[in-house]
Structures are given as structure tokens and as C-alpha cells.
Scaffold this active site. Structure first.
Site, short mmCIF file in Angstrom:
data_model
loop_
_atom_site.label_atom_id
_atom_site.label_comp_id
_atom_site.label_asym_id
_atom_site.label_seq_id
_atom_site.Cartn_x
_atom_site.Cartn_y
_atom_site.Cartn_z
N ILE A 17 0.91 -1.21 0.10
CA ILE A 17 -0.16 -0.02 -0.08
C ILE A 17 1.00 1.28 -0.01
O ILE A 17 2.12 1.44 0.46
CB ILE A 17 -0.91 0.00 1.17
CG1 ILE A 17 -0.05 -0.01 2.54
CG2 ILE A 17 -2.02 -0.92 0.99
CD1 ILE A 17 -1.17 -0.07 3.70
N ASP A 18 0.46 2.28 -0.60
CA ASP A 18 1.11 3.53 -0.60
C ASP A 18 1.71 3.97 0.66
O ASP A 18 1.09 3.83 1.84
CB ASP A 18 0.22 4.56 -1.30
CG ASP A 18 0.02 4.30 -2.67
OD1 ASP A 18 0.42 3.68 -3.22
OD2 ASP A 18 -1.04 4.88 -3.23
N LYS A 19 2.81 4.85 0.71
CA LYS A 19 3.52 5.23 1.67
C LYS A 19 2.39 5.99 2.55
O LYS A 19 2.56 5.85 3.76
CB LYS A 19 4.65 6.35 1.23
CG LYS A 19 5.31 7.01 2.38
CD LYS A 19 6.67 7.87 1.86
CE LYS A 19 5.87 9.18 1.27
NZ LYS A 19 7.24 10.18 0.99
#
Length: 315
Positions: free
Chosen positions: A148-150
Site C-alpha cells: 500500500i502507498d507510503k
């Protein structure tokens, strides 16, 4: 010795007038602002003119709409991953000999990438699990089957054994993993539910971004359900039928409802000043590779998310 690879970025209208280092750190989301400044200092950021490319010497340079910048990033060398202490705000939801389910905080990259070899979730997992973990799956992304994105918080599963890695990869490939997110977007969604079925492809003007496309690309399907409306904001739930990079962020922006705080696909100004998109992976379900049982994990809404809701609820 590793070779460099070039990333080309075209400045969009919404970013005109901003500092170069700030804008590049937004576009190059997997590396820090200080690392961007280092690249500028090393002459690895070029501004393309009509007949030449000139190195940018000042990190405070104000960018203009339509300008093209070429950034030279080092390719990752094949080297040993470095174990580091697992961050204290990383929550272990479940763990056995085959897998570990993590509740990831915001501002944490899942695995090392170009220019970012340290301080990731994977570095911490190597310390937590042990050196034998390095041999699972991709040798440079031990056990990572999805990410999942930062700046997205919430649940993800990491394989600790080869059988778990193969099983989980198959489940992600055939879209049998249940993934539910909760997010906050701009504007009032009139419909109670929407299915967004739009293919996604890399944006040719910025290879680190994605966009919807009519032909080509990869099919992406997101099911949206409205949970609550707050005037100019909508709280929604998103169920992924597919799992493409930036899928929810790009899909929501494509229908006029970018995520609050997502300055990559939405307004440059973060209206709530929350430091990133308001998006949380709250549910994750899959078939356990060893037992064959269907398991479902849930994550409570994190503090940053409730603070954002409190801000809009009093307006």
C-alpha cells in the site's frame, strides 16, 4: 557498479510556482525531500530546453507549467537487505510460521526502492522475523506479495514461507483477496454507490503517476459506497475487485472526487493540512495458505483519520 535510470517529469498547472525540491519529492514519492536535494546538488536534475538540457543548481528554483525535468536515479544494486528495528508504531495484527499481517502507519514505505534503501517496513521485518526471511519470494522484496502507498495506512499481509508466498500471490492474481478501504474525498458524491471500471496505465508525462485510459492499460475495478456526506466532502468505502497501483486514488480523481490530501492526483493545496491522502485499508481477507480457512482481519480507524473527520464536522 549500478547504472542510472532517467525519470522525466512535466510540471502541471497546479504545481506552477512551487519550489523544485518540493515538487520533485511529491512526484518521486518513494524518496525523501533531502534525497531529492542531494540529487540536485549532484547535478542529476536537468531542465530540458529547446536544444539542450541544463543541470539545475538551486533547489529553491520555482517551477513553471509545462517545464520538463529529467532526474537521474541510480538503479538498485543487488545487495543484502539491511535489517533495522521495526518501528514502534507498526502493529502486528497476526503472525504464525507462514505469514504476518501488519497494520501499517502512514509515512512508511513498504519496501526499498530507487534511492531509498533504509527505513522501510521490509527493513524492520527482516529484523523482526530473522535472516531466513530473505529467501522468501523476490530476493530484493522478501515476502512482499502486495503493498500500500507510503501515505496510506492499514492492513497488508507478508509471506514468511515459500508456500505462503506462492499461495498469496495466486490469490492476489486471481482477485480472490478481499480488500476494503475507507477514504475521504472532495465534493459531494450524489449516488449512494458507484462502480468505477476504468483501465489504468502509466502517465507518459510522469512515469511515477498513473492515469485512466480508454484503450490499453490494465483493467481496474473499484466499488464505491457512500458512508456519510459532509457538504464539500464525502466519507466513502472502497472495495477493490482488482488491485492496481494507485487504483483508488486515480479512480476517485477521474470521477471528480480526488482524495483529500492527495496532492498528486488532487488539488495542490491540502485543505485539511493532514500531510497526505486520507485513505485507510481497514479490512483484509484471504484463504490461509496452510489451513485452507478463510480469514478476515480488521483495522480500526487511525487517529489521523478521526482528526480529519473532526475538522470537517465542525465546519
Amino acid at each position: 557498479m549500478s547504472e542510472n535510470r532517467a525519470i522525466t517529469i512535466v510540471i502541471e498547472a497546479q504545481d506552477a510556482g512551487e519550489r523544485l525540491d518540493l515538487i520533485l519529492s511529491k512526484y518521486l514519492s518513494e524518496i525523501s525531500r533531502s534525497q531529492v536535494q542531494k540529487l540536485i546538488g549532484e547535478g542529476k536534475v536537468l531542465r530540458k530546453n529547446r536544444t539542450s538540457c541544463d543541470a539545475v543548481e538551486e533547489k529553491k528554483t520555482k517551477v513553471k507549467e509545462g517545464e520538463t525535468y529529467i532526474i537521474s536515479l541510480p538503479e538498485e544494486e543487488s545487495k543484502e537487505l539491511i535489517p533495522e528495528p521495526l518501528r514502534e508504531d507498526v502493529k502486528i495484527v497476526f503472525e504464525d510460521e507462514d505469514l504476518i499481517v501488519i497494520d501499517k502507519p502512514r509515512d512508511l514505505v513498504v519496501h526499498p526502492g530507487a534511492g531509498n534503501n533504509e527505513g522501510t517496513l521490509l527493513n524492520g521485518l527482516l529484523s523482526h522475523i530473522g535472516t531466513e526471511f530473505k529467501s522468501v519470494g523476490d530476493p530484493e522484496r522478501a515476502g512482499i506479495v502486495h503493498r500500500i502507498d507510503k501515505d496510506t495506512s492499514g492492513l497488508l499481509v507478508v509471506a514468511k514461507s515459500d508456500r505462503a508466498y506462492e499461495s498469496l500471490r495466486r490469490q492476489f492474481d486471481d482477485h480472490s483477496v478481499d480488500r476494503t478501504y475507507i477514504g475521504l474525498c472532495y465534493n459531494n458524491i450524489k449516488e449512494d454507490s458507484i462502480t468505477i471500471d476504468k483501465n489504468l496505465e502509466r502517465d507518459p508525462s510522469n512515469r511515477l503517476k498513473y492515469r485512466v485510459c480508454d484503450q490499453g492499460g490494465r483493467r481496474a475495478i473499484t466499488h464505491i459506497a457512500v458512508l456519510q456526506r459532509f457538504g464539500n466532502y464525502t466519507l466513502f468505502e472502497a472495495k477493490l475487485e482488482t488491485g492496481r497501483t494507485h487504483q483508488i486514488r486515480v479512480h476517485m480523481a477521474s470521477i471528480g472526487h480526488p482524495l483529500v490530501g492527495d496532492t498528486t492526483y488532487g488539488p495542490r493545496k491540502d485543505s485539511l493540512k493532514m500531510g497526505g491522502q486520507i485513505l485507510h485499508a481497514k479490512e483484509l481477507g484471504f484463504t490461509h495458505p496452510a489451513t485452507g480457512e478463510r480469514v478476515l482481519f480488521e483495522s480500526p480507524i487511525p487517529e489521523y483519520f478521526t482528526k480529519a473527520l473532526a475538522k470537517i464536522d465542525v465546519r
